[in-house]
Design an enzyme around this catalytic site. Structure first.
Site, PDB file in Angstrom:
ATOM      1  N   ASP A  87      -7.657  12.515   1.857  1.00 34.01           N
ATOM      2  CA  ASP A  87      -7.171  11.577   0.706  1.00 34.01           C
ATOM      3  C   ASP A  87      -8.299  10.349   0.641  1.00 34.01           C
ATOM      4  OD1 ASP A  87      -6.799  10.262   3.192  1.00 34.01           O
ATOM      5  OD2 ASP A  87      -4.605  10.050   2.707  1.00 34.01           O
ATOM      6  N   ASN A 156       6.457   4.803   6.198  1.00 32.57           N
ATOM      7  CA  ASN A 156       7.307   4.893   5.200  1.00 32.57           C
ATOM      8  C   ASN A 156       7.597   6.649   5.123  1.00 32.57           C
ATOM      9  OD1 ASN A 156       5.201   5.723   4.006  1.00 32.57           O
ATOM     10  ND2 ASN A 156       5.323   4.419   2.099  1.00 32.57           N
ATOM     11  N   HIS A 158       5.268   9.086   4.593  1.00 27.96           N
ATOM     12  CA  HIS A 158       3.993   9.401   3.783  1.00 27.96           C
ATOM     13  C   HIS A 158       3.057  10.381   4.562  1.00 27.96           C
ATOM     14  CE1 HIS A 158       1.297   5.737   3.996  1.00 27.96           C
ATOM     15  NE2 HIS A 158       0.793   6.706   4.672  1.00 27.96           N
ATOM     16  N   GLU A 163       3.500   9.576  -1.187  1.00 30.28           N
ATOM     17  CA  GLU A 163       4.574   8.507  -0.982  1.00 30.28           C
ATOM     18  C   GLU A 163       5.943   9.052  -1.469  1.00 30.28           C
ATOM     19  OE1 GLU A 163       3.297   6.020   0.405  1.00 30.28           O
ATOM     20  OE2 GLU A 163       2.243   4.764  -0.761  1.00 30.28           O
TER      21      GLU A 163
HETATM   22  C1  GLP Z   1      -3.152   6.017   5.685  1.00 30.63           C
HETATM   23  C2  GLP Z   1      -3.435   7.439   5.256  1.00 30.63           C
HETATM   24  C3  GLP Z   1      -2.442   8.465   5.734  1.00 30.63           C
HETATM   25  C4  GLP Z   1      -2.124   8.053   7.166  1.00 30.63           C
HETATM   26  C5  GLP Z   1      -1.671   6.731   7.330  1.00 30.63           C
HETATM   27  C6  GLP Z   1      -1.162   6.330   8.911  1.00 30.63           C
HETATM   28  O1  GLP Z   1      -1.978   5.533   4.634  1.00 30.63           O
HETATM   29  N1  GLP Z   1      -3.551   7.744   3.805  1.00 30.63           N
HETATM   30  O2  GLP Z   1      -3.209   9.979   5.944  1.00 30.63           O
HETATM   31  O3  GLP Z   1      -1.559   8.991   7.967  1.00 30.63           O
HETATM   32  O4  GLP Z   1      -2.570   5.747   6.970  1.00 30.63           O
HETATM   33  O5  GLP Z   1      -2.303   5.481   9.341  1.00 30.63           O
HETATM   34  P1  GLP Z   1      -2.111   4.787  10.794  1.00 30.63           P
HETATM   35  O6  GLP Z   1      -2.497   5.886  11.746  1.00 30.63           O
HETATM   36  O7  GLP Z   1      -3.114   3.717  10.880  1.00 30.63           O
HETATM   37  O8  GLP Z   1      -0.599   4.495  11.077  1.00 30.63           O
END
Ligand code: GLP
Length: 267
Positions: A87, A156, A158, A163
């Site tokens: 992404d 959440n 995702h 989302e």
């Molecule tokens: C972002 C990314 C996701 C990732 C998520 C978790 O929102 N778009 O792909 O999995 O963060 O982040 P973290 O590893 O900092 O908890």
């Protein structure tokens, strides 16, 4: 008799679920990321032309450090590997300090020998964002599909930027970010209000088409979500739960993230 059949059916379903969503439990996050780096290195040794899908976020940072270490020690050659990141924020691209592209450049790409032409990223600054999403889908297809896709987990539920919603998109698409996700990404931007409201993301179908999935989640903050992802019902309100339908998916967790799993799943 009916009760016995019902119990047996429930037992088989839960057994199959744990069978398909294999849980790999590690005492601490460091051990999980070191072992996952080893798994990726092994996959690259078996297939030099591996197509690898990669996430951003805090969780994979130690994984990228381990991959860089392996490369430095001459144990990981990524010269023929292709990558696709999950992404990118709308409005940001290569050269923007807060883009996921820059994050990956600093955390991994600068430290290994990936061929720049085999690094694929969504361009959040593309003039036509729908065309950009279609281009990405075509590029994944042309590469022969993703062999191994590593995913992080939003608190959440995702994955990528898919989302929680009443309905999910199958293909790479433009996604509106929830306040919770903008808050979770505030670290990159200094404050949540500076986080873009939209992003481009592989869709749930794009993700499920990868031949092998690894969901990496560490820390107590993910425990509730890990529990719902593995043991809860499949629902678009928790996009990660859709991974349950994939027939080659592993959930890599440390003890803190596995804290709410039932004993059977923790094995
Ligand atoms: C972002 C990314 C996701 C990732 C998520 C978790 O929102 N778009 O792909 O999995 O963060 O982040 P973290 O590893 O900092 O908890």
């Amino acid at each position: 008799m009916i009760a016995v059949i019902w119990w047996f059916r429930a037992f088989v379903i839960s057994w199959l679920r744990f069978f398909f969503m294999r849980v790999r439990l590690f005492v601490e996050a460091r051990a999980a990321t070191r072992s996952l780096a080893g798994k990726i290195a092994g996959a690259v040794r078996r297939n030099r032309r591996l197509v690898l899908g990669l996430p951003t976020g805090r969780t994979p940072i130690p994984l990228y450090r381990e991959l860089a270490n392996l490369h430095r020690r001459g144990r990981l050659d990524l010269s023929s590997v292709t990558t696709f990141n999950l992404d990118e924020f709308v409005g940001l691209g290569a050269g923007d300090a807060n883009s996921y592209r820059t994050f990956m450049q600093r955390r991994l790409f600068d430290a290994v020998n990936l061929a720049p032409r085999r690094i694929h990223f969504l361009d959040g600054r593309a003039a036509d964002l729908d065309a950009e999403c279609a281009r990405y889908e075509r590029a994944i297809r042309r590469a022969g599909g993703i062999d191994l896709l590593v995913l992080g987990l939003g608190t959440n539920g995702h994955v990528g930027f898919n989302e929680p919603a009443d309905a999910l998109r199958a293909h790479t698409h433009r996604a509106r970010l929830t306040p919770a996700t903008r808050e979770a990404n505030a670290g990159l931007f200094g404050r949540a209000s500076a986080v873009p409201r939209e992003a481009l993301s592989m869709g749930i179908g794009t993700i499920l088409k990868a031949r092998q999935l690894v969901l990496l989640a560490t820390g107590a903050g993910k425990a509730r979500c890990v529990e719902r992802t593995i043991e809860g019902p499949i629902t678009t309100r928790l996009p990660a739960s859709l991974l349950q339908v994939h027939d080659d998916v592993e959930v890599w967790v440390d003890r803190a993230a596995a804290g709410r799993l039932t004993k059977g799943a923790r094995r």
